[in-house]
Write a protein that holds these residues in place. Structure first.
Motif, PDB file in Angstrom:
ATOM      1  N   UNK A  21       0.715  -1.308  -0.540  1.00 38.91           N
ATOM      2  CA  UNK A  21      -0.066  -0.051  -0.186  1.00 38.91           C
ATOM      3  C   UNK A  21       1.156   1.296  -0.185  1.00 38.91           C
ATOM      4  N   UNK A  22       1.040   2.096  -0.850  1.00 42.41           N
ATOM      5  CA  UNK A  22       1.330   3.232  -0.810  1.00 42.41           C
ATOM      6  C   UNK A  22       0.756   4.677  -0.571  1.00 42.41           C
ATOM      7  N   UNK A  23       1.751   5.528   0.729  1.00 41.89           N
ATOM      8  CA  UNK A  23       0.847   6.438   0.920  1.00 41.89           C
ATOM      9  C   UNK A  23       1.847   7.049   0.382  1.00 41.89           C
ATOM     10  N   UNK A  24       0.858   8.331   0.217  1.00 43.77           N
ATOM     11  CA  UNK A  24       1.442   9.865   0.022  1.00 43.77           C
ATOM     12  C   UNK A  24       0.590  10.708   0.518  1.00 43.77           C
ATOM     13  N   UNK A  77       5.241   4.704   2.832  1.00 39.72           N
ATOM     14  CA  UNK A  77       5.093   5.653   2.646  1.00 39.72           C
ATOM     15  C   UNK A  77       5.897   6.992   1.797  1.00 39.72           C
ATOM     16  N   UNK A  78       5.141   7.821   0.838  1.00 41.62           N
ATOM     17  CA  UNK A  78       6.204   8.374   0.057  1.00 41.62           C
ATOM     18  C   UNK A  78       5.757  10.163   0.413  1.00 41.62           C
ATOM     19  N   UNK A  79       7.380  10.530   0.465  1.00 42.76           N
ATOM     20  CA  UNK A  79       7.224  11.834   0.228  1.00 42.76           C
ATOM     21  C   UNK A  79       7.311  12.168  -0.882  1.00 42.76           C
ATOM     22  N   UNK A  80       7.458  13.517  -0.916  1.00 46.68           N
ATOM     23  CA  UNK A  80       7.910  14.600  -2.551  1.00 46.68           C
ATOM     24  C   UNK A  80       8.054  15.662  -1.695  1.00 46.68           C
ATOM     25  N   UNK A  81       8.872  16.544  -2.327  1.00 48.53           N
ATOM     26  CA  UNK A  81       9.190  17.792  -2.772  1.00 48.53           C
ATOM     27  C   UNK A  81      10.143  18.609  -3.851  1.00 48.53           C
ATOM     28  N   UNK A  82       9.513  17.313  -5.296  1.00 47.64           N
ATOM     29  CA  UNK A  82       9.842  18.377  -6.178  1.00 47.64           C
ATOM     30  C   UNK A  82       8.893  17.158  -7.603  1.00 47.64           C
ATOM     31  N   UNK A  83       8.283  18.002  -9.243  1.00 43.12           N
ATOM     32  CA  UNK A  83       7.863  16.976  -9.522  1.00 43.12           C
ATOM     33  C   UNK A  83       8.569  16.171 -10.003  1.00 43.12           C
ATOM     34  N   UNK A 140       4.284  -0.608  -5.397  1.00 41.27           N
ATOM     35  CA  UNK A 140       2.835  -0.339  -4.638  1.00 41.27           C
ATOM     36  C   UNK A 140       1.465  -1.174  -5.551  1.00 41.27           C
ATOM     37  N   UNK A 141       0.746  -2.422  -4.941  1.00 37.68           N
ATOM     38  CA  UNK A 141      -0.591  -2.651  -5.637  1.00 37.68           C
ATOM     39  C   UNK A 141      -1.866  -1.844  -5.114  1.00 37.68           C
TER      40      UNK A 141
END
Length: 402
Positions: A79-82, A134-140, A152-153
């Motif tokens: 499970x991917x969570x962002x 858990x998946x974080x992001x700060x750029x495209x 992730x499924x």
């Protein structure tokens, strides 16, 4: 590279990027950072019994490839969570719910970036039945990179808001980047858990489905319910996170009764939505992260809690600056000041030069050390306090003084 020679017939892997933690039989990854170079410790790692060493300029890429290969070897649902806000709390709550029925592994701490995600995957073992990443992001492009590693499924975007605007460029940039999770799941016929009350998420999912050729897709909608009673979480905004965790649990066969029991038993311990009763004050600690959306939600929830409080208590706001907002920084900090002015709080203490550039009529401290010195000279007693700001403010240092 074909990593089968390292992962075939293994129940678990022992991977480290820290030369001080090398043990016999482990895999040592020699990463190069701004202030260190793991390549300097390759021979030491071999002498300490490392079974394999990944080194060189492409060490991070090879680590990511190894993590993907191990993830495929295990073949369990992931499970991917962002999301802009609530992803860590949602991850923690979902883990608590799913742990009532499954042996799961989930992102520890804040290991949610290009290094943290592969390390999370490589910590999984054949004994695990489910994983939450858990998946974080700060750029495209950040989320696209992470989903191609974790594959992730299932996936969940908690929400989208105004954060890391310096890196994303705009709120639309935030949406496009977070949508990369939807894009992957749509392209691979995955399962998407979606808050049907959030119009931004609805539009993002429609855009993904419109732009990507795909086969069967499972969409599981949920709504934000009222915040359940008797939890250890502070703030009505956590109702979104609770509803998401219950929805995922229900999908995987956990009853709502069991899910609620797990959520009520969960005690936050990471400076997120924590309620602390000190000798002198009641402190709502939400000082791990902050952006305009989460800051406004925290102030509104704190204000509502103050109004609902049957006892008359003085209120204080100790707020740190919000970082990585680029050209939007002045506007967003002024908006927070305006919110505070409307609330006529008994005490407001602000930290960070960003607030010095606003019309704030409150004391503004350059850093947390200056604030601590002020609190030593003028301690707060008998207050209900909201403590919130970006992690870089290090506001947790003031807790012993409250």
């Amino acid at each position: 590279m074909n990593w089968s020679f390292l992962i075939d017939n293994k129940d678990a892997l022992n991977v480290t990027t820290d030369s001080r933690k090398v043990s016999p039989g482990c895999i040592f990854v020699a990463l190069k950072g701004e202030h260190f170079d793991g390549n300097d410790f390759v021979e030491q790692a071999k002498a300490q019994g490392a079974a394999y060493v990944i080194s060189g300029e492409n060490a991070l890429t090879e680590l990511q490839d190894l993590a993907r290969a191990w993830r495929r070897q295990l073949g369990i649902p992931i499970i991917g969570i962002t999301g802009t806000n609530g992803k860590t709390t949602t991850k923690e709550l979902t883990a608590a719910v799913l742990s009532t029925k499954y042996k799961i592994y989930y992102t520890q701490g804040n290991l949610n970036n290009q290094l943290g995600v592969p390390l999370t995957l490589l910590s999984m073992t054949r004994a695990h039945e489910l994983a939450i990443v858990e998946m974080g992001a700060s750029h495209p492009g950040d989320i696209q990179e992470l989903v191609e590693i974790a594959e992730p499924t299932c996936g969940l975007i908690t929400n989208v808001g105004r954060a890391h605007l310096q890196g994303f460029g705009s709120f639309e940039g935030v949406q496009a980047t977070k949508r990369e999770l939807y894009d992957f799941l749509v392209a691979h016929n995955g399962t998407i858990f979606r808050n049907a009350d959030n119009p931004y998420l609805e539009k993002m999912l429609e855009d993904s489905q419109r732009s990507i050729v795909h086969g069967p897709l499972s969409i599981v909608n949920y709504h934000t319910s009222t915040m359940p009673s008797d939890t250890h979480l502070v703030g009505g905004y956590n109702a979104e996170n609770v509803s998401a965790a219950i929805c995922v649990g229900r999908y995987f066969g956990v009853s709502e009764e069991a899910a609620l029991a797990a959520i009520r038993a969960y005690v936050p311990s990471n400076n997120r939505s924590q309620l602390m009763q000190t000798e002198h004050n009641t402190v709502v600690v939400d000082a791990y992260n902050a952006n305009p959306t989460s800051m406004q939600a925290a102030i509104e929830a704190f204000d509502k809690g103050q109004r609902d409080n049957v006892q008359s208590t003085k209120e204080a706001y100790i707020l740190g600056a919000m970082r990585e907002l680029g050209e939007y920084s002045h506007l967003e900090h002024q908006n927070i000041v305006n919110m505070l002015l409307e609330r006529k709080a008994d005490k407001v203490l602000l930290v960070g030069k960003e607030y010095q550039e606003t019309t704030a009529p409150y004391p503004v401290f350059e850093n947390v050390e200056a604030l601590c010195e002020h609190l030593r000279q003028e301690p707060l007693q008998g207050y209900r306090i909201l403590l919130k700001g970006s992690r870089s403010n290090q506001l947790e240092k003031v807790i012993p003084l409250l």
